[in-house]
Design an enzyme around this catalytic site. Structure first.
Site, PDB file in Angstrom:
ATOM      1  N   CYS A   1       0.672  -1.345  -0.229  1.00  0.00           N
ATOM      2  CA  CYS A   1       0.007  -0.153  -0.134  1.00  0.00           C
ATOM      3  C   CYS A   1       1.006   1.266   0.043  1.00  0.00           C
ATOM      4  CB  CYS A   1      -1.043   0.008   1.059  1.00  0.00           C
ATOM      5  SG  CYS A   1      -2.263   1.240   0.814  1.00  0.00           S
TER       6      CYS A   1
ATOM      7  N   HIS B   1      -3.818  -4.659   0.007  1.00  0.00           N
ATOM      8  CA  HIS B   1      -3.536  -5.376   1.151  1.00  0.00           C
ATOM      9  C   HIS B   1      -3.422  -6.712   1.043  1.00  0.00           C
ATOM     10  CE1 HIS B   1      -3.215  -1.616   3.850  1.00  0.00           C
ATOM     11  NE2 HIS B   1      -3.936  -1.175   2.716  1.00  0.00           N
TER      12      HIS B   1
ATOM     13  N   GLU C   1      -2.612  -8.899   2.989  1.00  0.00           N
ATOM     14  CA  GLU C   1      -2.809  -9.366   4.291  1.00  0.00           C
ATOM     15  C   GLU C   1      -4.331  -9.532   4.516  1.00  0.00           C
ATOM     16  OE1 GLU C   1      -1.571  -6.629   3.993  1.00  0.00           O
ATOM     17  OE2 GLU C   1      -2.344  -5.022   5.291  1.00  0.00           O
TER      18      GLU C   1
END
Lengths: 254, 209
Positions: B79, B181, B183
């Site tokens: 990001c 992202h 994650e």
């Protein structure tokens, strides 16, 4: 292209889910973390936990829920309910929440939106707005879970929270909440047009058609639903298949 | 061991937990002193470009990060952490980035909601070990108002479409960036982190030093 988001909402009381406890495939249906992980596996795009615990003594319980969720769930999740200070926000984000939602505290202390956005970024500050239609055909902001009128106009408040640095608006029609007759589309569309922030529509969903309407006629970026998922009326996959057939772009169709 | 740079910006815990979930050990690093011990590095980040660079500067990270990238060890920006890999950011002025990739970071033009928030699909522009096993048009979770314009088109690994086509994954040699992202992008984001982790484990740059 950007897809529309389907967001289940989990009401949590003293660390336990109070709705949606009749999933047969869960070991412990009251555990918010297990339910959240199930929604992740089923293809939910995001999750919102609403902490409906009345006293702030139990805030630590919610922090623990957030911490455990962050270990099991790999889609974004938001925590709302009773967050009043920058320190409250910080604790939730530190524990692993991606966003926090402010409602009553945002109205009482608008500065909190600004300070939160400055300290942690707009992307994690969601402002929840509870709206009720007035006799004049406008909408008024309510707080304290819909019990207290504020005299604020919803469209003006939405523009104000955007200016203060909010990253997203969670818009609930109090008139429709729990009715299962569909979102208040006129309200959703008006707010969606009044701001350039993403708007999550909430309140009134009873059918799949309602979800589609919220995203098309209501011009919402995301739809929030609680009961239709919790009571297993529809699975996330069924919802997404239906929306895709309506030409709405969704992710994660199996 | 994969290091996660902690400079007070970004949801580090999510990155750490996601790496653990896919079976890789990660350590959150509050200072650059222990960089020599990690085989791979993740630079996360949310917020504004200039703030992030200032925080890295205050933490004494800038030179060590550039050194790390030069050492040849795998380096992934996520990001804002991807954006500051570039030379210049145009957020609230014009600010220097780490300059590990050539190009600028610019704001989405008017005519769409900003930030670009939600799940968008990837168009794979070239094959890469970072995206191994990830099908074309897989969805990832994005939250950003600015995007990178690499000077070298060859640095663009995958793109996304938000009215403008912008780079979603960039990379050159050992330095990579994801605008989304991973994650928070189950399931394919976890696949990307798995690929990164494997790469780190197979990389022998550190032992050869």
């Amino acid at each position: 292209m950007l897809s529309k988001r389907i967001i289940p909402c989990l009401d949590v009381h003293d660390g336990r889910v109070v709705k949606g406890t009749n999933f047969v495939q869960l070991r412990d249906a009251g555990d918010p973390v297990e339910l959240a992980a199930l929604y992740d596996r089923e293809g939910a795009d995001e999750l919102i936990f609403l902490d409906i615990t009345a006293s702030s003594d139990n805030r630590e319980t919610m922090v623990d829920v957030v911490r455990r969720t962050a270990e099991e769930v790999f889609i974004p999740f938001t925590i709302g309910g009773g967050l009043r200070t920058i320190e409250d926000i910080r604790r939730m984000l530190r524990a692993g929440a991606d966003k926090i939602a402010l409602n009553t505290s945002a109205v009482k202390t608008p500065r909190l939106i600004q300070e939160g956005a400055h300290a942690f970024g707009s992307q994690c500050i969601v402002v929840a707005i509870d709206a009720r239609k007035t006799a004049q055909g406008q909408w008024e902001v309510y707080i304290h879970g819909g019990r207290t009128a504020t005299g604020k106009d919803v469209l003006e408040w939405a523009a104000e929270v955007e200016a203060l640095g909010a990253g997203e608006i969670l818009l609930t029609s109090m008139d429709r909440d729990g009715t299962k007759i569909g979102y208040e589309l006129e309200l959703t569309r008006a707010v969606s047009r009044a701001v350039s922030l993403p708007v999550i529509a909430s309140g009134g969903v009873g059918t799949l058609e309602h979800l589609a309407e919220g995203l098309t006629l209501g011009e919402a970026d995301a739809v929030l639903a609680a009961s239709i998922f919790h009571y297993k009326e529809y699975s996330i996959q069924e919802v997404k298949r239906f929306l895709a057939e309506r030409g709405i772009l969704v992710r994660g169709l199996a | 061991m994969i290091g996660i740079v902690d400079y007070g910006r970004g949801n580090l815990r999510s990155v750490e937990k996601a790496l653990e979930k896919v079976g890789f050990e990660a350590v959150i690093m509050a200072s650059p002193n222990e960089l020599s011990k990690v085989k791979g590095l993740i630079l996360p980040g949310v917020g504004a470009f200039a703030d992030a660079m200032e925080a890295l500067k205050v933490g004494g990270w800038i030179e060590p990060l550039i050194e790390f990238a030069r050492s040849g060890r795998p380096f992934l920006g996520i990001c804002l952490g991807m954006q500051i890999l570039f030379e210049v950011g145009e957020e609230h002025g014009e600010y220097a980035g780490l300059g590990l990739l050539a190009g600028r970071v610019v704001r989405f033009p008017a005519g769409r909601k900003v930030p670009h928030m939600g799940w968008n699909s990837l168009e794979l522009e070239q094959s890469s070990r970072l995206l191994e096993g990830i099908p074309n048009e897989s969805y990832f979770y994005f939250v950003h108002s600015y995007y990178a314009e690499p000077a070298d088109q060859g640095d663009i690994i995958a793109t996304s479409d938000y009215g403008v086509i912008f780079p979603a994954v960039v990379g050159k040699a050992n330095v990579w960036g994801a605008q989304f992202h991973p994650e928070k992008s189950s399931p394919w984001g976890l696949q990307l982190l798995t690929n990164f982790g494997k790469w780190v484990n197979e990389d022998d740059t550190l032992s050869s030093h």
